[in-house]
Design an enzyme around this catalytic site. Sequence first.
Site, PDB file in Angstrom:
ATOM      1  CG  HIS A 124      11.713  -6.265  -1.680  1.00 32.41           C
ATOM      2  ND1 HIS A 124      12.059  -6.614  -2.962  1.00 32.41           N
ATOM      3  CD2 HIS A 124      11.254  -4.985  -1.742  1.00 32.41           C
ATOM      4  CE1 HIS A 124      11.838  -5.597  -3.770  1.00 32.41           C
ATOM      5  NE2 HIS A 124      11.338  -4.593  -3.067  1.00 32.41           N
ATOM      6  CG  LEU A 125       6.426  -5.154   3.184  1.00 32.09           C
ATOM      7  CD1 LEU A 125       5.466  -6.030   3.995  1.00 32.09           C
ATOM      8  CD2 LEU A 125       6.818  -3.931   4.023  1.00 32.09           C
ATOM      9  N   PRO A 209       0.450   4.418   2.812  1.00 32.79           N
ATOM     10  CG  PRO A 209       2.124   3.559   4.202  1.00 32.79           C
ATOM     11  CD  PRO A 209       1.174   4.708   4.061  1.00 32.79           C
ATOM     12  CB  SER A 210      -1.108  -0.245  -0.320  1.00 28.97           C
ATOM     13  OG  SER A 210      -1.492  -1.597  -0.479  1.00 28.97           O
ATOM     14  CG  HIS A 212       2.640  -4.168  -2.114  1.00 23.96           C
ATOM     15  ND1 HIS A 212       2.668  -2.795  -1.966  1.00 23.96           N
ATOM     16  CD2 HIS A 212       3.372  -4.444  -3.224  1.00 23.96           C
ATOM     17  CE1 HIS A 212       3.362  -2.247  -2.946  1.00 23.96           C
ATOM     18  NE2 HIS A 212       3.818  -3.230  -3.726  1.00 23.96           N
TER      19      HIS A 212
END
Length: 269
Positions: A124-125, A209-210, A212
């Site tokens: 999930h992201l 935020p990154s 991913h």
Amino acid sequence: MLVAYSSSSEEDSSEAGCEKAAADGHGDGSPERKRPKTDEHPQKTRLPLPGCLLAMFPDDVDPQTEDSSLHSGRIRTFKHERGIWASYVYFPYHPEEEFAELLDQLISVAGTHGVVLTPQEDFHLSLSQTVVLRHHWILPFTRSLRTSLAHCKRFVCSAERLNVYCNAEKTRTFLGMEVSAGHAQLLDLVKVVDRTMTEFSLDTFYKDPSFHVSLAWCVGDQTVQLKEGLLELQSLVDNHDEGPFVLRLECAELRCKTGNKTFHFTLET
């Protein structure tokens, strides 16, 4: 002359006392012998509660839930309490067959660098941090999310660059694939989710935020070891059988998982 007559209740009590004394063998006026304490108050055996009743009132903390050996070494980042539910908002990712093959290769190569990775159980992201909701907050929280997301539109994002992440508690390290397209739309959704978090005095998402999708994880902070092999791992992605592998994520249905419940929020077309 006044004569005191005993009442019928006093006579009854007196007779009952005499009868008791005679039955006890002390009607002749001899001193009463004390019985052993065990005779006066026989010990009662407490019957065990039925299992169905025990299940209705579990302990606040089940020792097994705190045993990391039962969770592949994972350590709970906050204490397990009855009525407190771990919750987060995310987009699910449903991998293709080629993704599973690539993931096996990544885990194998990471092992040559001394890092034993475990694949994620689900992919999930995340669009929120993991927060704790009290049970009576769940419905108003999800209603607020549904209202806020009512006019948000679906989109597609993609990821192709590997990166290494470690949680704030330094208890787990993750190998993830970072989003390269769709970043702006994800930021807009985070703002919407953050409004609900703020409404319930919960932590909002990270400032920069990154985004991913986590692919696999290991116990502890092994950031340095994993980054040492990152170029070799990335080459597996770039030189995949049919060209560079690109993870495509259909951002059509946002979800909120709280405890063992999952709420679905379909975005507009």
